[in-house]
Design a protein around this motif. Structure first.
Motif, PDB file in Angstrom:
ATOM      1  N   SER A 204       0.836  -1.203   0.000  1.00 16.33           N
ATOM      2  CA  SER A 204       0.000   0.000   0.000  1.00 16.33           C
ATOM      3  C   SER A 204       0.873   1.256   0.000  1.00 16.33           C
ATOM      4  O   SER A 204       1.758   1.407   0.842  1.00 16.33           O
ATOM      5  CB  SER A 204      -0.897  -0.014   1.241  1.00 16.33           C
ATOM      6  OG  SER A 204      -1.324   1.280   1.581  1.00 16.33           O
ATOM      7  N   GLN A 205       0.588   2.159  -0.930  1.00 16.42           N
ATOM      8  CA  GLN A 205       1.338   3.411  -0.984  1.00 16.42           C
ATOM      9  C   GLN A 205       1.090   4.251   0.264  1.00 16.42           C
ATOM     10  O   GLN A 205       2.018   4.852   0.813  1.00 16.42           O
ATOM     11  CB  GLN A 205       0.959   4.204  -2.241  1.00 16.42           C
ATOM     12  CG  GLN A 205       1.743   5.518  -2.380  1.00 16.42           C
ATOM     13  CD  GLN A 205       1.417   6.264  -3.668  1.00 16.42           C
ATOM     14  OE1 GLN A 205       0.715   5.749  -4.522  1.00 16.42           O
ATOM     15  NE2 GLN A 205       1.927   7.477  -3.799  1.00 16.42           N
ATOM     16  N   GLN A 206      -0.128   4.289   0.742  1.00 11.90           N
ATOM     17  CA  GLN A 206      -0.431   5.059   1.951  1.00 11.90           C
ATOM     18  C   GLN A 206       0.352   4.543   3.152  1.00 11.90           C
ATOM     19  O   GLN A 206       0.848   5.325   3.968  1.00 11.90           O
ATOM     20  CB  GLN A 206      -1.928   5.011   2.246  1.00 11.90           C
ATOM     21  CG  GLN A 206      -2.778   5.874   1.328  1.00 11.90           C
ATOM     22  CD  GLN A 206      -4.237   5.876   1.739  1.00 11.90           C
ATOM     23  OE1 GLN A 206      -4.649   5.121   2.617  1.00 11.90           O
ATOM     24  NE2 GLN A 206      -5.035   6.735   1.093  1.00 11.90           N
ATOM     25  N   THR A 207       0.481   3.225   3.260  1.00 10.04           N
ATOM     26  CA  THR A 207       1.236   2.664   4.382  1.00 10.04           C
ATOM     27  C   THR A 207       2.713   2.985   4.258  1.00 10.04           C
ATOM     28  O   THR A 207       3.382   3.286   5.258  1.00 10.04           O
ATOM     29  CB  THR A 207       1.021   1.137   4.452  1.00 10.04           C
ATOM     30  OG1 THR A 207      -0.382   0.873   4.547  1.00 10.04           O
ATOM     31  CG2 THR A 207       1.723   0.540   5.654  1.00 10.04           C
TER      32      THR A 207
ATOM     33  N   GLN B  34       3.930   5.606   3.051  1.00 10.22           N
ATOM     34  CA  GLN B  34       4.102   7.023   3.385  1.00 10.22           C
ATOM     35  C   GLN B  34       4.039   7.293   4.884  1.00 10.22           C
ATOM     36  O   GLN B  34       4.442   8.368   5.333  1.00 10.22           O
ATOM     37  CB  GLN B  34       3.060   7.856   2.635  1.00 10.22           C
ATOM     38  CG  GLN B  34       3.329   7.898   1.140  1.00 10.22           C
ATOM     39  CD  GLN B  34       2.277   8.644   0.342  1.00 10.22           C
ATOM     40  OE1 GLN B  34       2.492   9.001  -0.804  1.00 10.22           O
ATOM     41  NE2 GLN B  34       1.116   8.885   0.943  1.00 10.22           N
ATOM     42  N   THR B  35       3.555   6.336   5.674  1.00 10.19           N
ATOM     43  CA  THR B  35       3.581   6.530   7.122  1.00 10.19           C
ATOM     44  C   THR B  35       4.992   6.370   7.681  1.00 10.19           C
ATOM     45  O   THR B  35       5.269   6.792   8.804  1.00 10.19           O
ATOM     46  CB  THR B  35       2.648   5.527   7.825  1.00 10.19           C
ATOM     47  OG1 THR B  35       3.101   4.192   7.573  1.00 10.19           O
ATOM     48  CG2 THR B  35       1.222   5.681   7.347  1.00 10.19           C
TER      49      THR B  35
ATOM     50  N   SER C 190       6.078  12.248  -0.772  1.00 14.31           N
ATOM     51  CA  SER C 190       5.209  13.255  -1.386  1.00 14.31           C
ATOM     52  C   SER C 190       5.759  13.776  -2.706  1.00 14.31           C
ATOM     53  O   SER C 190       4.996  14.239  -3.557  1.00 14.31           O
ATOM     54  CB  SER C 190       4.999  14.416  -0.412  1.00 14.31           C
ATOM     55  OG  SER C 190       6.251  14.990  -0.035  1.00 14.31           O
TER      56      SER C 190
ATOM     57  N   GLU D   3      -8.667   5.691  -1.923  1.00 14.32           N
ATOM     58  CA  GLU D   3      -7.701   6.749  -2.240  1.00 14.32           C
ATOM     59  C   GLU D   3      -6.265   6.235  -2.195  1.00 14.32           C
ATOM     60  O   GLU D   3      -5.320   7.017  -2.186  1.00 14.32           O
ATOM     61  CB  GLU D   3      -7.875   7.911  -1.253  1.00 14.32           C
ATOM     62  CG  GLU D   3      -9.241   8.573  -1.332  1.00 14.32           C
ATOM     63  CD  GLU D   3      -9.376   9.710  -0.345  1.00 14.32           C
ATOM     64  OE1 GLU D   3      -8.414   9.931   0.420  1.00 14.32           O
ATOM     65  OE2 GLU D   3     -10.421  10.380  -0.352  1.00 14.32           O
ATOM     66  N   ASP D   4      -6.115   4.945  -2.181  1.00 17.05           N
ATOM     67  CA  ASP D   4      -4.797   4.335  -2.051  1.00 17.05           C
ATOM     68  C   ASP D   4      -4.391   3.679  -3.375  1.00 17.05           C
ATOM     69  O   ASP D   4      -5.241   3.298  -4.184  1.00 17.05           O
ATOM     70  CB  ASP D   4      -4.833   3.278  -0.938  1.00 17.05           C
ATOM     71  CG  ASP D   4      -3.453   2.854  -0.476  1.00 17.05           C
ATOM     72  OD1 ASP D   4      -2.457   3.441  -0.954  1.00 17.05           O
ATOM     73  OD2 ASP D   4      -3.367   1.946   0.362  1.00 17.05           O
TER      74      ASP D   4
ATOM     75  N   LYS E 172      -7.844  -2.046   4.707  1.00 16.24           N
ATOM     76  CA  LYS E 172      -6.419  -2.251   4.443  1.00 16.24           C
ATOM     77  C   LYS E 172      -6.135  -3.715   4.120  1.00 16.24           C
ATOM     78  O   LYS E 172      -5.432  -4.038   3.152  1.00 16.24           O
ATOM     79  CB  LYS E 172      -5.594  -1.818   5.654  1.00 16.24           C
ATOM     80  CG  LYS E 172      -5.378  -0.327   5.783  1.00 16.24           C
ATOM     81  CD  LYS E 172      -4.456   0.184   4.691  1.00 16.24           C
ATOM     82  CE  LYS E 172      -4.104   1.651   4.921  1.00 16.24           C
ATOM     83  NZ  LYS E 172      -3.321   2.193   3.785  1.00 16.24           N
TER      84      LYS E 172
END
Length: 695
Positions: free
Chosen positions: A4-7, A9-10, A15, A41-42, A125
């Motif tokens: 996951s790209q969102q994960t 980025q955590t 960015s 949105e992921d 997720k």
């Protein structure tokens, strides 16, 4: 593997990178992105992870790869836990009896949990990454596995057998015939090879593979025993294969997890349980780790990197920074051009200098490697590789046209197979898939004969196979890499441990010796290689002792062709050949010398000679070729008939020769060559007791 790209980025600021740029960087680093998909949105990346990279089977592992490409060092914090109640040791005692199979075992107790459906964000997720939501406790263990690559297991604490109010866990080998019912309702009868987690009464988990049904977390569960461990990969792989079970946990354990990441994953999961399932964590954790596995310190020579890659220079400060992104830390220096780096324990594939060199080239970028290496002597190896590639291509082209199928077998097999073909003690594999693949092969024939057996079982009556590959004839007595500056055709092996030979071997069933020999003759002719066949005086024992020929070039034995020894079993009437490519290579690809067209006719004479039935026909050819009276007149000599039967004594055979003579500057006359042939016949009588056969 889904990421996951969102994960990501955590853990790392991405960015400045688009999803396409992230995919490009990962692919260039060796983690090929096979696809991208949108989920809410992921962005979900589908990665192709090779078996030697278990560290990349997690989000944190992928973060390290991206950090290295960006030249930054990531940090992964673990939340501190608020512990309440009595120490865990008052409730749980753990004893590791199979220490080699389980070097580290840790656990915690979380009391008063509320088992319920997971929150929407966690369900989403997990589903986006290919896992089905079960309940908040189990989902947390799965999420930490995806996040950190460390498998965890949650037991219902109250279902584990106790003695005097205390749980006594044993990590042991199973008792022969012992049974366990797994979470998938599969009942397994265990052997003494399986590793289990057991209470005082029964196994509660097949270690590293799956938990037992009797301690499953359910809606009624209130207290959790949370397990985090490091298991030896080979044992987990064998167990999973034996029972036909593949889980997300076994998939990672059998490739190698991080023994020093056990506690961090345990703490992360415990903190999430407090957050999502309530409850409180008992004071302290059980952590048995009697012989800690330390990071390896690996030597690294920048000049060696330049030599192998063909680069003219490297930016060592930049390379050190990129290494740090992967967790590879500088450990010191010895001498002017020798560094040491500390490889992290989550990278079990980093063992030797060449592994670090591969990492360096990967980080620098394969597109930065010159397309052509220098022509200096230190890159002599490239020329040899080119010639070998050319020879292999010629082999494939010829034998495929001749009706052979190419086989590509594993470079390992069983000790019993290898013993049939060699007395050499084969090299054992440290982490074999099983007894049938536990040693490096010493011959190509075992694999080819397996291919033959498989086709026979599928009703294929006629078949011809060949294979090109290395065989391994024990440890290299030199024990070090050859100096590339001194590399020659006679020393082609780069292996620092094994003595290797590059061979081509083939089998033909049913066997036709003359047909196979003819195919080999055509092959050598295409290579412009001067090769002859002779009776084998010292052929390998796996060939038939009286039906095998030696393949020679000058005074060098290249290999053998003939029938395999029927004593080997089902190979009866199977014809075969083997050739050492290192020995063959120097005589190949000679540029043919052009000769002017012949102006004068030749003279031919045919002779049928009665000789002893045991006399090799090649001896007659050798006599003709060495007959000095012919001088430079001999153009060719060939055998066109061999006969035994009616009209020929039982202890004799008839061999018919055709001899062609030609003079380059004039026409030969009968009166000048007839005496030469008479003298040759006299030589046949003296050397071989041969006489002319009456018509």
């Amino acid at each position: 593997m889904h990421i996951s790209q969102q994960t990501l980025q955590t853990f790392l600021d991405l960015s400045s990178l688009s999803k396409e740029e992230i995919a490009k960087r990962l692919t260039e680093a060796g983690l090929e992105v096979e696809g991208m998909a949108q989920h809410d949105e992921d962005t979900i990346f589908e990665l192709k992870v090779t078996p030697n990279r278990p560290d990349a089977l997690s989000h944190i592992g992928v973060v390290r790869e991206l950090a290295a490409t960006l030249g930054v060092r990531p940090s992964f914090s673990v939340p501190s836990l608020k512990e309440l109640g009595a120490p865990i040791h008052d409730w749980v005692q753990v004893q590791i009896e199979a220490k080699e199979s389980c070097p580290r075992y840790a656990c915690r107790i979380i009391e008063g949990v509320h088992v319920a459906p997971s929150p929407d964000w966690l369900v989403s997720k997990l589903e986006s990454l290919g896992l089905k939501s079960i309940n908040n406790v189990v989902d947390i263990t799965n999420w930490v596995l995806l996040e950190r690559g460390q498998p965890l297991h949650a037991f219902d604490l109250d279902q584990i057998a106790k003695s005097k109010g205390r749980i006594n866990l044993r990590i042991r080998k199973a008792i022969l015939g012992e049974k366990i019912v797994l979470l998938n309702d599969q009942e397994c009868e265990l052997s003494e090879e399986e590793l289990v987690i057991a209470d005082e009464e029964t196994p509660i988990a097949l270690a590293g593979v799956m938990g037992a049904k009797n301690t499953e977390v359910s809606k009624a569960t209130q207290n959790i025993l949370l397990e985090s461990a490091y298991f030896e990969p080979t044992g987990i792989r064998k167990t999973a294969k034996r029972y036909g079970i593949s889980t997300d946990s076994s998939y990672r354990f059998e490739r190698g997890t991080d023994p020093n990441g056990v506690i961090q994953a345990l703490e992360r999961a415990a903190s999430l349980m407090i957050e999502l399932a309530g409850g409180r964590v008992r004071r302290e954790a059980v952590d048995i780790y009697s012989k800690p596995i330390e990071p390896l310190e690996i030597p690294f020579r920048p000049n060696r990197l330049l030599s192998i890659s063909g680069l003219s220079e490297i930016d060592m400060p930049e390379l050190r920074l990129r290494f740090l992104g992967l967790g590879i830390e500088a450990a010191g220096r010895t001498g002017h051009d020798s560094l040491y780096f500390r490889a992290p324990t989550w990278r079990p594939d980093l063992r030797e200098e060449i592994d670090l060199i591969e990492e360096a080239i990967r980080l620098i970028g394969f597109d930065q490697i010159p397309l052509r290496l220098s022509s200096s002597r230190k890159f002599e190896a490239q020329r040899i590789d080119v010639d070998i590639d050319r020879l292999e291509q010629a082999i494939r082209l010829h034998f495929s046209k001749a009706g052979f199928y190419e086989c590509i077998n594993y470079a390992f097999g069983s000790p019993s197979e290898m013993a049939l073909f060699s007395s050499i003690k084969p090299i054992k594999i440290q982490n074999p898939l099983g007894e049938e693949a536990s040693v490096m092969r010493t011959h190509l024939f075992p694999g080819l004969l397996r291919n033959r057996s498989l086709n026979l079982r599928n009703q294929s009556k006629e078949m011809s196979f060949f294979e090109i590959g290395c065989v391994f004839e024990g440890p290299n007595p030199n024990g070090s890499l050859p100096d590339t500056a001194q590399l020659t055709v006679e020393n082609m092996s780069f292996d620092s441990y094994a003595v290797e030979r590059l061979l081509v071997a083939g089998i033909q069933s049913p066997g036709d010796f003359l047909k196979l020999k003819g195919s080999l003759e055509q092959f050598f002719e295409a290579l412009h290689a001067s090769v002859s066949f002779a009776v084998a005086s010292n052929a390998p024992s796996y060939f038939h002792p009286r039906q095998v020929a030696e393949i020679r070039a000058a005074n060098t034995t290249l290999g053998y062709v003939g029938f395999l020894d029927p004593a080997l079993g089902e190979v009866s009437r199977c014809c075969a050949f083997e050739i050492d490519l290192k020995m063959l290579l120097p005589g190949c690809f000679k540029i043919p010398q052009m000769k002017p067209l012949l102006k004068f006719p030749s003279i031919e004479r045919d002779f049928a000679l009665l000789v002893d039935s045991k006399l090799p026909a090649g001896n007659l050819l050798d006599t003709v070729r060495s007959f000095k009276a012919f001088n430079s007149l001999l153009e060719s000599v060939e055998i066109f008939d061999v006969y035994q039967g009616k009209g020929v004594p039982e202890d004799k055979k008839s061999i018919a020769l055709r001899i062609r003579l030609r003079h380059p500057e004039r026409t030969l006359k009968d009166e000048e060559i007839n005496p030469l042939f008479e003298e040759l016949l006299q030589q046949f009588r003296l050397s071989h007791q041969a006489i002319l056969r009456e018509a």
